[in-house]
Design a protein around this motif. Sequence first.
Motif, mmCIF file in Angstrom:
data_model
loop_
_atom_site.group_PDB
_atom_site.id
_atom_site.type_symbol
_atom_site.label_atom_id
_atom_site.label_comp_id
_atom_site.label_asym_id
_atom_site.label_seq_id
_atom_site.Cartn_x
_atom_site.Cartn_y
_atom_site.Cartn_z
ATOM 1 N N ARG A 1 0.828 -1.211 0.000
ATOM 2 C CA ARG A 1 0.000 0.000 0.000
ATOM 3 C C ARG A 1 0.859 1.256 0.000
ATOM 4 N NH1 ARG A 1 -5.328 -1.078 3.822
ATOM 5 N NH2 ARG A 1 -5.448 -3.317 3.446
ATOM 6 N N GLY A 2 1.945 1.189 0.743
ATOM 7 C CA GLY A 2 2.850 2.335 0.776
ATOM 8 C C GLY A 2 3.389 2.655 -0.605
ATOM 9 N N LEU A 3 3.784 1.629 -1.326
ATOM 10 C CA LEU A 3 4.321 1.841 -2.675
ATOM 11 C C LEU A 3 3.248 2.409 -3.601
ATOM 12 C CD1 LEU A 3 6.482 -1.389 -2.909
ATOM 13 C CD2 LEU A 3 7.330 0.924 -3.306
ATOM 14 N N ILE A 4 2.025 1.909 -3.446
ATOM 15 C CA ILE A 4 0.944 2.417 -4.291
ATOM 16 C C ILE A 4 0.661 3.886 -3.966
ATOM 17 C CG2 ILE A 4 -1.514 2.193 -4.830
ATOM 18 C CD1 ILE A 4 -1.243 -0.826 -4.272
ATOM 19 N N SER B 1 2.583 9.104 -10.885
ATOM 20 C CA SER B 1 3.047 8.144 -11.889
ATOM 21 C C SER B 1 2.084 6.977 -12.080
ATOM 22 C CB SER B 1 4.451 7.634 -11.534
ATOM 23 O OG SER B 1 4.465 7.080 -10.245
ATOM 24 N N ILE B 2 1.111 6.837 -11.199
ATOM 25 C CA ILE B 2 -0.005 5.927 -11.485
ATOM 26 C C ILE B 2 -1.304 6.671 -11.220
ATOM 27 C CG2 ILE B 2 1.413 3.960 -10.725
ATOM 28 C CD1 ILE B 2 -0.608 3.531 -8.452
ATOM 29 N N ILE C 1 -6.678 2.774 -2.482
ATOM 30 C CA ILE C 1 -5.408 2.111 -2.165
ATOM 31 C C ILE C 1 -5.631 0.655 -1.758
ATOM 32 C CG2 ILE C 1 -3.340 2.158 -0.739
ATOM 33 C CD1 ILE C 1 -3.589 4.568 -2.533
ATOM 34 N N LYS C 2 -6.553 0.469 -0.855
ATOM 35 C CA LYS C 2 -6.750 -0.870 -0.286
ATOM 36 C C LYS C 2 -7.190 -1.876 -1.348
ATOM 37 C CE LYS C 2 -9.792 -2.983 3.154
ATOM 38 N NZ LYS C 2 -10.804 -2.656 4.191
ATOM 39 N N LEU C 3 -8.211 -1.512 -2.097
ATOM 40 C CA LEU C 3 -8.716 -2.460 -3.089
ATOM 41 C C LEU C 3 -7.710 -2.687 -4.210
ATOM 42 C CD1 LEU C 3 -12.536 -1.710 -3.381
ATOM 43 C CD2 LEU C 3 -11.353 -3.573 -2.213
#
Lengths: 221, 221
Positions: free
Chosen positions: A160-163, A171-172, A177-179
């Motif tokens: 999640r941190g990376l997302i 960049s994305i 986040i969770k789903l």
Amino acid sequence: MSRLHAHKFSVNLNRTMQPAPSPFPTQEEKRAAREAKRAAVLRAAVQMFNERGFHMTSLDDVAARLGISKPTIYHYLGNKDQVLLECVSIGLGQLIEAAEQSRAREGTGADRLIAFLIRYGEVNMDDFGRCVIRTGDEALAPESRERFRALKRQIDTDLRGLIEAAVADGSIAPCDIKLTAFTLAGALNWPARWHEPQGALPGEVIARHLVDILAQGFLPR
Amino acid sequence: MSRLHAHKFSVNLNRTMQPAPSPFPTQEEKRAAREAKRAAVLRAAVQMFNERGFHMTSLDDVAARLGISKPTIYHYLGNKDQVLLECVSIGLGQLIEAAEQSRAREGTGADRLIAFLIRYGEVNMDDFGRCVIRTGDEALAPESRERFRALKRQIDTDLRGLIEAAVADGSIAPCDIKLTAFTLAGALNWPARWHEPQGALPGEVIARHLVDILAQGFLPR
DNA sequence: ATAATTTTTTACGCATGAGTAGATTGCATG
DNA sequence: CATGCAATCTACTCATGCGTAAAAAATTAT
């Protein structure tokens, strides 16, 4: 008897002639030898767990594959529950390491995320990673189960941190986040169920491809 | 005794006054009653398998939850293996039905694919669908295992068919059919592991969201 | 009522497999 | 040399849980 003699013998005949191959193992060599045996037990165990399932694999089976007897396993590991916990801990350790390495990487958030996802998928096609996925929490004793869950939570947090970071630097795409974490993890966990170790395509290739599909989505761009 | 009396009584008091509620069950009613008990056994079994795992759930446990004894279960089902096979067959049946309904739908290939994926995710958060995902093939006896695999192959074939059709009509991006199928299925299987039946979000909402993530991909568009 | 059938129970046999006790062997060290 | 420690084995104990035999209870049919 015969095994140990054969070993000494082959060392003496070894053409490479390394510095002083004393037949008397040092303290450290002994520790390493013990560790190697412990690791061999875990390796055999995890492979059999993956093939036949944890509950369908007795420690007698594992011992038989190694050509030893069950009490020897108990000499290196406490009990069956501990064997399994050790296996999944190794797999989860590889994933945690992957997260650390990815975070230390150059590039955009998306670059780091993608690097992690590829490695994540790869690990899940490896012996210990596969075991992590195939093992339900219920299989472990309450105490070990808590440990197992904690490690899995750790991975989830890392992902999640990376997302989040990748969303933050644009960049994305913005997302839940969770789903999103569950979606990506799920897709990359699943090969643990269908990919066979000796498959035609190596794990890394498959992982790259899956991540690409997840990155692009299936709708035309 | 008390249960049956209570039932007759409530029928008599029923205000809707249906045509002649005879206390003598017809042949068909008896068949249905038996079927209902069989179904109740399967429902209890599958829930316990999902909570505690197949191997950690004894048939005595299942019987206890239903307030009956183990041999009664054997009166409705052959053995534990058959109980499990029946459970996963029901789940897989729901998925096969979903595929049929999706194929019969109006719209583009992408529309049909998306409709199927949503339903697929939904089923996997339901009792029997969850069991399909959580059950490793190894848990079943060789014969049942083959049946289980055949049904899973059927779903895989259906999914690939939907993807191919959608690629063919240009409503989704060209892709490797096989790996795309695994990716989508994996992502939508995974909720069987983390989603809890009484969770805040209903399964359908989650499924829609996951499919959306899979459709768009995580890279910005 | 009585016989036949279905449903359900109690009380077992039996196999499997985790875990252990204690003997055995080999190596190391005072 | 003797004593201790490490690794390994053989040969158990013991709990669990599947599956069943046979009886009892309920239900339906004659």
